[in-house]
Design a protein around this motif. Structure first.
Motif, mmCIF file in Angstrom:
data_model
loop_
_atom_site.group_PDB
_atom_site.id
_atom_site.type_symbol
_atom_site.label_atom_id
_atom_site.label_comp_id
_atom_site.label_asym_id
_atom_site.label_seq_id
_atom_site.Cartn_x
_atom_site.Cartn_y
_atom_site.Cartn_z
ATOM 1 N N VAL A 49 0.851 -1.181 0.000
ATOM 2 C CA VAL A 49 0.000 0.000 0.000
ATOM 3 C C VAL A 49 0.890 1.236 0.000
ATOM 4 C CG1 VAL A 49 -1.989 -1.071 1.129
ATOM 5 C CG2 VAL A 49 -0.238 -0.025 2.522
ATOM 6 N N ILE A 50 0.448 2.249 -0.715
ATOM 7 C CA ILE A 50 1.169 3.519 -0.752
ATOM 8 C C ILE A 50 0.336 4.506 0.044
ATOM 9 C CG2 ILE A 50 2.074 5.365 -2.212
ATOM 10 C CD1 ILE A 50 2.217 3.176 -4.454
ATOM 11 N N VAL A 51 0.970 5.118 1.035
ATOM 12 C CA VAL A 51 0.247 6.042 1.903
ATOM 13 C C VAL A 51 0.972 7.370 1.974
ATOM 14 C CG1 VAL A 51 -0.811 4.257 3.324
ATOM 15 C CG2 VAL A 51 1.411 5.148 3.961
ATOM 16 N N ASN A 52 0.213 8.398 2.301
ATOM 17 C CA ASN A 52 0.766 9.729 2.506
ATOM 18 C C ASN A 52 0.722 9.988 4.001
ATOM 19 O OD1 ASN A 52 1.845 12.084 1.621
ATOM 20 N ND2 ASN A 52 0.046 12.756 0.486
ATOM 21 N N VAL A 53 1.880 10.191 4.609
ATOM 22 C CA VAL A 53 1.931 10.462 6.040
ATOM 23 C C VAL A 53 2.968 11.553 6.277
ATOM 24 C CG1 VAL A 53 3.583 8.596 6.527
ATOM 25 C CG2 VAL A 53 2.125 9.431 8.348
ATOM 26 N N LYS A 54 2.603 12.585 7.018
ATOM 27 C CA LYS A 54 3.496 13.715 7.298
ATOM 28 C C LYS A 54 4.146 14.267 6.029
ATOM 29 C CE LYS A 54 4.182 13.020 12.050
ATOM 30 N NZ LYS A 54 4.940 13.155 13.223
ATOM 31 N N ASP A 55 3.340 14.529 5.004
ATOM 32 C CA ASP A 55 3.803 15.095 3.725
ATOM 33 C C ASP A 55 4.819 14.232 2.994
ATOM 34 O OD1 ASP A 55 2.143 17.302 4.165
ATOM 35 O OD2 ASP A 55 3.706 18.343 5.289
ATOM 36 N N SER A 56 4.853 12.937 3.274
ATOM 37 C CA SER A 56 5.747 12.014 2.565
ATOM 38 C C SER A 56 4.935 10.849 2.040
ATOM 39 C CB SER A 56 6.814 11.454 3.512
ATOM 40 O OG SER A 56 7.553 12.486 4.083
ATOM 41 N N ARG A 57 5.365 10.336 0.887
ATOM 42 C CA ARG A 57 4.740 9.117 0.366
ATOM 43 C C ARG A 57 5.581 7.942 0.796
ATOM 44 N NH1 ARG A 57 1.928 9.529 -5.517
ATOM 45 N NH2 ARG A 57 0.340 10.967 -4.821
ATOM 46 N N VAL A 58 4.918 6.958 1.387
ATOM 47 C CA VAL A 58 5.623 5.784 1.898
ATOM 48 C C VAL A 58 4.910 4.538 1.401
ATOM 49 C CG1 VAL A 58 6.373 4.593 3.993
ATOM 50 C CG2 VAL A 58 6.198 7.075 3.993
ATOM 51 N N ALA A 59 5.695 3.550 0.966
ATOM 52 C CA ALA A 59 5.122 2.261 0.570
ATOM 53 C C ALA A 59 5.409 1.265 1.688
ATOM 54 C CB ALA A 59 5.739 1.783 -0.729
ATOM 55 N N ILE A 60 4.366 0.628 2.168
ATOM 56 C CA ILE A 60 4.529 -0.409 3.191
ATOM 57 C C ILE A 60 3.743 -1.639 2.760
ATOM 58 C CG2 ILE A 60 4.969 1.144 5.141
ATOM 59 C CD1 ILE A 60 2.021 0.871 5.928
ATOM 60 N N SER A 61 4.063 -2.766 3.361
ATOM 61 C CA SER A 61 3.363 -3.997 3.006
ATOM 62 C C SER A 61 1.929 -3.958 3.544
ATOM 63 C CB SER A 61 4.093 -5.211 3.582
ATOM 64 O OG SER A 61 3.982 -5.223 4.987
ATOM 65 N N GLN A 62 1.095 -4.751 2.902
ATOM 66 C CA GLN A 62 -0.305 -4.870 3.332
ATOM 67 C C GLN A 62 -0.354 -5.350 4.785
ATOM 68 O OE1 GLN A 62 -2.757 -5.015 0.482
ATOM 69 N NE2 GLN A 62 -4.418 -4.762 1.909
ATOM 70 N N GLU A 63 0.576 -6.229 5.144
ATOM 71 C CA GLU A 63 0.639 -6.781 6.501
ATOM 72 C C GLU A 63 0.924 -5.665 7.518
ATOM 73 O OE1 GLU A 63 3.278 -9.970 9.041
ATOM 74 O OE2 GLU A 63 3.502 -9.910 6.879
ATOM 75 N N MET A 64 1.877 -4.780 7.198
ATOM 76 C CA MET A 64 2.188 -3.650 8.086
ATOM 77 C C MET A 64 0.978 -2.717 8.184
ATOM 78 S SD MET A 64 5.679 -2.575 8.864
ATOM 79 C CE MET A 64 7.157 -3.536 8.864
ATOM 80 N N ALA A 65 0.349 -2.448 7.044
ATOM 81 C CA ALA A 65 -0.805 -1.547 7.017
ATOM 82 C C ALA A 65 -1.944 -2.091 7.868
ATOM 83 C CB ALA A 65 -1.269 -1.325 5.594
ATOM 84 N N SER A 66 -2.042 -3.415 7.978
ATOM 85 C CA SER A 66 -3.124 -3.992 8.768
ATOM 86 C C SER A 66 -2.882 -3.827 10.269
ATOM 87 C CB SER A 66 -3.310 -5.466 8.422
ATOM 88 O OG SER A 66 -2.189 -6.211 8.841
ATOM 89 N N LYS A 67 -1.657 -3.479 10.673
ATOM 90 C CA LYS A 67 -1.354 -3.251 12.090
ATOM 91 C C LYS A 67 -1.644 -1.812 12.512
ATOM 92 C CE LYS A 67 2.291 -6.765 12.471
ATOM 93 N NZ LYS A 67 1.437 -7.747 11.926
ATOM 94 N N ILE A 68 -1.877 -0.935 11.526
ATOM 95 C CA ILE A 68 -2.140 0.481 11.809
ATOM 96 C C ILE A 68 -3.663 0.678 11.810
ATOM 97 C CG2 ILE A 68 -1.788 2.858 11.031
ATOM 98 C CD1 ILE A 68 0.730 1.755 9.522
#
Length: 70
Positions: A49-68
């Motif tokens: 998943v690609i997310v925007n956090v604190k004015d930065s684009r970050v790619a993290i795994s689906q598994e990591m995203a499910s912990k947030i």
């Protein structure tokens, strides 16, 4: 509350909780994923998943995203 991986792309969400092991939480924190900050899901592709956090684009795994939780 729902995992970030289930969020609607383009919608701004607030981080409510970060789960997982201590090292995972610390890693996510260094990327800017802290409770109370805003995060927006930009896209999902090939298990990442690609997310925007604190004015930065970050790619993290689906598994990591499910912990947030948002």
């Amino acid at each position: 509350m729902m995992p970030l991986s289930m969020a609607v792309p383009g919608e701004v969400n607030s981080i409510k909780r970060i789960g997982g092991k201590e090292e995972t939480r610390r890693f996510l924190e260094t990327l800017g994923f802290v409770v109370g900050s805003d995060v927006m899901l930009i896209a999902k592709n090939n298990g990442n998943v690609i997310v925007n956090v604190k004015d930065s684009r970050v790619a993290i795994s689906q598994e990591m995203a499910s912990k947030i939780m948002v």
